[in-house]
Design a protein around this motif. Structure first.
Motif, PDB file in Angstrom:
ATOM      1  N   GLY A 226       0.782  -1.226   0.000  1.00  0.00           N
ATOM      2  CA  GLY A 226       0.000   0.000   0.000  1.00  0.00           C
ATOM      3  C   GLY A 226       0.810   1.270   0.000  1.00  0.00           C
ATOM      4  O   GLY A 226       0.349   2.307   0.474  1.00  0.00           O
ATOM      5  N   SER A 227       2.018   1.234  -0.564  1.00  0.00           N
ATOM      6  CA  SER A 227       2.902   2.408  -0.499  1.00  0.00           C
ATOM      7  C   SER A 227       2.936   3.231  -1.780  1.00  0.00           C
ATOM      8  O   SER A 227       3.457   4.340  -1.782  1.00  0.00           O
ATOM      9  CB  SER A 227       4.326   1.971  -0.157  1.00  0.00           C
ATOM     10  N   ALA A 228       2.397   2.718  -2.880  1.00  0.00           N
ATOM     11  CA  ALA A 228       2.518   3.389  -4.181  1.00  0.00           C
ATOM     12  C   ALA A 228       1.177   3.943  -4.647  1.00  0.00           C
ATOM     13  O   ALA A 228       0.120   3.347  -4.415  1.00  0.00           O
ATOM     14  CB  ALA A 228       3.069   2.432  -5.228  1.00  0.00           C
TER      15      ALA A 228
ATOM     16  N   TYR B  38       3.460 -11.222 -10.812  1.00  0.00           N
ATOM     17  CA  TYR B  38       3.695  -9.791 -10.969  1.00  0.00           C
ATOM     18  C   TYR B  38       2.435  -8.977 -10.682  1.00  0.00           C
ATOM     19  O   TYR B  38       2.478  -7.981  -9.940  1.00  0.00           O
ATOM     20  CB  TYR B  38       4.209  -9.497 -12.378  1.00  0.00           C
ATOM     21  N   PHE B  39       1.312  -9.379 -11.243  1.00  0.00           N
ATOM     22  CA  PHE B  39       0.097  -8.601 -11.026  1.00  0.00           C
ATOM     23  C   PHE B  39      -0.330  -8.633  -9.561  1.00  0.00           C
ATOM     24  O   PHE B  39      -0.849  -7.641  -9.035  1.00  0.00           O
ATOM     25  CB  PHE B  39      -1.016  -9.086 -11.953  1.00  0.00           C
ATOM     26  N   GLN B  40      -0.101  -9.739  -8.886  1.00  0.00           N
ATOM     27  CA  GLN B  40      -0.381  -9.791  -7.452  1.00  0.00           C
ATOM     28  C   GLN B  40       0.539  -8.845  -6.680  1.00  0.00           C
ATOM     29  O   GLN B  40       0.109  -8.187  -5.723  1.00  0.00           O
ATOM     30  CB  GLN B  40      -0.230 -11.223  -6.958  1.00  0.00           C
ATOM     31  N   ALA B  41       1.799  -8.761  -7.108  1.00  0.00           N
ATOM     32  CA  ALA B  41       2.738  -7.833  -6.462  1.00  0.00           C
ATOM     33  C   ALA B  41       2.324  -6.389  -6.705  1.00  0.00           C
ATOM     34  O   ALA B  41       2.441  -5.536  -5.798  1.00  0.00           O
ATOM     35  CB  ALA B  41       4.148  -8.070  -6.978  1.00  0.00           C
ATOM     36  N   PHE B  42       1.844  -6.074  -7.894  1.00  0.00           N
ATOM     37  CA  PHE B  42       1.375  -4.712  -8.177  1.00  0.00           C
ATOM     38  C   PHE B  42       0.210  -4.364  -7.268  1.00  0.00           C
ATOM     39  O   PHE B  42       0.142  -3.261  -6.712  1.00  0.00           O
ATOM     40  CB  PHE B  42       0.918  -4.587  -9.636  1.00  0.00           C
ATOM     41  N   PHE B  43      -0.717  -5.296  -7.147  1.00  0.00           N
ATOM     42  CA  PHE B  43      -1.912  -5.055  -6.336  1.00  0.00           C
ATOM     43  C   PHE B  43      -1.518  -4.801  -4.883  1.00  0.00           C
ATOM     44  O   PHE B  43      -2.038  -3.882  -4.224  1.00  0.00           O
ATOM     45  CB  PHE B  43      -2.857  -6.252  -6.432  1.00  0.00           C
ATOM     46  N   ALA B  44      -0.576  -5.594  -4.379  1.00  0.00           N
ATOM     47  CA  ALA B  44      -0.141  -5.430  -2.990  1.00  0.00           C
ATOM     48  C   ALA B  44       0.566  -4.094  -2.776  1.00  0.00           C
ATOM     49  O   ALA B  44       0.398  -3.448  -1.734  1.00  0.00           O
ATOM     50  CB  ALA B  44       0.787  -6.580  -2.602  1.00  0.00           C
ATOM     51  N   ALA B  45       1.360  -3.655  -3.745  1.00  0.00           N
ATOM     52  CA  ALA B  45       2.150  -2.431  -3.588  1.00  0.00           C
ATOM     53  C   ALA B  45       1.308  -1.170  -3.641  1.00  0.00           C
ATOM     54  O   ALA B  45       1.672  -0.154  -3.038  1.00  0.00           O
ATOM     55  CB  ALA B  45       3.239  -2.372  -4.656  1.00  0.00           C
ATOM     56  N   LEU B  46       0.193  -1.208  -4.334  1.00  0.00           N
ATOM     57  CA  LEU B  46      -0.611  -0.008  -4.539  1.00  0.00           C
ATOM     58  C   LEU B  46      -1.509   0.311  -3.343  1.00  0.00           C
ATOM     59  O   LEU B  46      -2.023  -0.574  -2.675  1.00  0.00           O
ATOM     60  CB  LEU B  46      -1.494  -0.165  -5.782  1.00  0.00           C
ATOM     61  N   LYS B  47      -1.695   1.607  -3.144  1.00  0.00           N
ATOM     62  CA  LYS B  47      -2.683   2.058  -2.180  1.00  0.00           C
ATOM     63  C   LYS B  47      -4.080   1.739  -2.707  1.00  0.00           C
ATOM     64  O   LYS B  47      -4.272   1.634  -3.930  1.00  0.00           O
ATOM     65  CB  LYS B  47      -2.568   3.570  -1.983  1.00  0.00           C
ATOM     66  N   PRO B  48      -5.079   1.600  -1.826  1.00  0.00           N
ATOM     67  CA  PRO B  48      -6.454   1.497  -2.317  1.00  0.00           C
ATOM     68  C   PRO B  48      -6.777   2.698  -3.212  1.00  0.00           C
ATOM     69  O   PRO B  48      -6.472   3.838  -2.865  1.00  0.00           O
ATOM     70  CB  PRO B  48      -7.283   1.513  -1.031  1.00  0.00           C
ATOM     71  N   GLY B  49      -7.335   2.432  -4.366  1.00  0.00           N
ATOM     72  CA  GLY B  49      -7.618   3.484  -5.329  1.00  0.00           C
ATOM     73  C   GLY B  49      -6.465   3.791  -6.258  1.00  0.00           C
ATOM     74  O   GLY B  49      -6.592   4.647  -7.139  1.00  0.00           O
ATOM     75  N   GLY B  50      -5.328   3.090  -6.087  1.00  0.00           N
ATOM     76  CA  GLY B  50      -4.149   3.342  -6.923  1.00  0.00           C
ATOM     77  C   GLY B  50      -4.315   2.835  -8.345  1.00  0.00           C
ATOM     78  O   GLY B  50      -5.197   2.023  -8.649  1.00  0.00           O
ATOM     79  N   VAL B  51      -3.428   3.312  -9.217  1.00  0.00           N
ATOM     80  CA  VAL B  51      -3.502   3.036 -10.652  1.00  0.00           C
ATOM     81  C   VAL B  51      -2.392   2.093 -11.081  1.00  0.00           C
ATOM     82  O   VAL B  51      -1.232   2.259 -10.683  1.00  0.00           O
ATOM     83  CB  VAL B  51      -3.398   4.349 -11.469  1.00  0.00           C
ATOM     84  N   LEU B  52      -2.747   1.125 -11.912  1.00  0.00           N
ATOM     85  CA  LEU B  52      -1.782   0.306 -12.635  1.00  0.00           C
ATOM     86  C   LEU B  52      -1.877   0.665 -14.106  1.00  0.00           C
ATOM     87  O   LEU B  52      -2.948   0.543 -14.712  1.00  0.00           O
ATOM     88  CB  LEU B  52      -2.074  -1.188 -12.443  1.00  0.00           C
ATOM     89  N   GLY B  53      -0.770   1.114 -14.691  1.00  0.00           N
ATOM     90  CA  GLY B  53      -0.728   1.454 -16.107  1.00  0.00           C
ATOM     91  C   GLY B  53       0.073   0.415 -16.873  1.00  0.00           C
ATOM     92  O   GLY B  53       1.207   0.113 -16.499  1.00  0.00           O
ATOM     93  N   VAL B  54      -0.516  -0.127 -17.927  1.00  0.00           N
ATOM     94  CA  VAL B  54       0.117  -1.190 -18.714  1.00  0.00           C
ATOM     95  C   VAL B  54       0.165  -0.796 -20.179  1.00  0.00           C
ATOM     96  O   VAL B  54      -0.867  -0.433 -20.765  1.00  0.00           O
ATOM     97  CB  VAL B  54      -0.649  -2.526 -18.581  1.00  0.00           C
ATOM     98  N   VAL B  55       1.353  -0.880 -20.766  1.00  0.00           N
ATOM     99  CA  VAL B  55       1.520  -0.754 -22.211  1.00  0.00           C
ATOM    100  C   VAL B  55       2.222  -2.019 -22.694  1.00  0.00           C
ATOM    101  O   VAL B  55       3.221  -2.437 -22.096  1.00  0.00           O
ATOM    102  CB  VAL B  55       2.360   0.479 -22.599  1.00  0.00           C
ATOM    103  N   ASP B  56       1.695  -2.636 -23.744  1.00  0.00           N
ATOM    104  CA  ASP B  56       2.390  -3.795 -24.315  1.00  0.00           C
ATOM    105  C   ASP B  56       1.948  -3.993 -25.764  1.00  0.00           C
ATOM    106  O   ASP B  56       0.968  -3.412 -26.225  1.00  0.00           O
ATOM    107  CB  ASP B  56       2.151  -5.060 -23.507  1.00  0.00           C
ATOM    108  N   HIS B  57       2.730  -4.825 -26.454  1.00  0.00           N
ATOM    109  CA  HIS B  57       2.473  -5.131 -27.856  1.00  0.00           C
ATOM    110  C   HIS B  57       1.134  -5.873 -27.976  1.00  0.00           C
ATOM    111  O   HIS B  57       0.878  -6.810 -27.220  1.00  0.00           O
ATOM    112  CB  HIS B  57       3.594  -5.995 -28.423  1.00  0.00           C
TER     113      HIS B  57
END
Length: 282
Positions: free
Chosen positions: A152-154, A175-194
């Motif tokens: 919840g720090s990001a 990885y996606f579980q790690a992103f979810f854990a790192a983000l604050k509630p209401g936080g954003v995950l931005g993904v760009v890929d081919h």
């Protein structure tokens, strides 16, 4: 209630109300802050210290529009996953330097491996320009079981053209579980890929480097994210996503026969999905 006490209470309420009113942001305040943040981002993108080779790719990577879509703010804590050579670091680290926090998160690797050499080169890049990078926070994690600092720090986690590597390695869910854990509630995950054509099979995705949006969305939603929006800012309709050496046929890798250089240069860089996910506030 004695009159003296009532007067004190009334005057206290007036003072408290005035204090609250004076610190409440008005629409004009919000608009000013947004304008200032936009100007700071424009300045970071236009800064002459950026590598000219990186600047030349702005036409394909659209940093202004992409970061705006991901709702990046100068006072945010942002974790960028696997920044590689630091293309986005050149923009994000100075942009966040004064009021925010930029975390360069990369998988640990032996010093003599490709990953280890990239990590060392990026750290050397940061050390060589302290006026821009002295406040970068470096985070190394286990690529098979990533952990990205305190839960919840990001405010924002960003990943640019990395998911296809995790799909090939079978580590995407971690990885996606790690992103979810790192983000604050209401936080954003931005993904760009081919971006692969809808219906492309998993094995074809692994070998080509192109992924379907459906696959990425499935991994993200399984981790708990909600898809909030899609953008076509990084779309390239010239890219058919069916090249002999996958996405690496195209610029900037150019893995093709010398005689085909003009053909693939005319296509440009890959067609890319740009997805914004949100960690639910509750």
């Amino acid at each position: 209630m004695p009159r003296f006490h009532a007067s004190l209470l009334a005057s206290g309420l007036v003072v408290a109300f005035a204090a609250c009113a004076s610190t409440t942001a008005t629409p004009a305040d919000t608009a000013t802050a947004t304008t200032q943040a936009d100007a700071a981002l424009d300045a970071a993108i236009a800064h002459p210290a950026r590598d000219p080779k990186n600047v030349a790719r702005d036409v394909h990577r659209h940093p202004r529009e992409t970061l705006g879509f991901f709702q990046v703010k100068p006072d945010a804590t942002i974790i960028e996953i696997s920044p590689s050579g630091g293309w986005y670091s050149e923009i994000l680290a100075p942009y966040l330097r004064d009021a925010g926090r930029y975390v360069a998160a990369t998988a640990s690797a032996p010093a003599d491996s490709g990953g280890g050499k990239r990590n060392a080169a990026l750290q050397a890049k940061f050390a060589a320009a302290p006026a821009r990078y002295d406040r970068v926070q470096w985070l190394e994690y286990d690529g098979k079981a990533p952990m990205l600092g305190a839960p919840g720090s990001a405010d924002v986690v960003l990943t640019f053209r990395n998911v296809h590597n995790w799909v090939a390695a079978g580590t995407t869910d971690a990885y996606f579980q790690a992103f979810f854990a790192a983000l604050k509630p209401g936080g954003v995950l931005g993904v760009v890929d081919h971006r692969a054509r809808p219906g492309t099979g998993l094995e074809a995705m692994k070998t080509s480097g192109y992924l379907t949006e459906a696959l990425v969305i499935d991994h993200a939603t399984r981790a708990g994210f909600v898809l909030e929006a899609r953008s076509e800012v990084n779309a390239n309709p010239k890219d058919t996503a069916d090249h002999p050496n996958g996405v690496w046929t195209l610029p900037p890798t150019h893995r093709h026969e010398p005689g085909d250089a003009a053909k693939y240069a005319a296509i440009g860089e890959s067609d890319r999905m740009t997805l914004r996910f949100r960690k639910p506030a509750r």
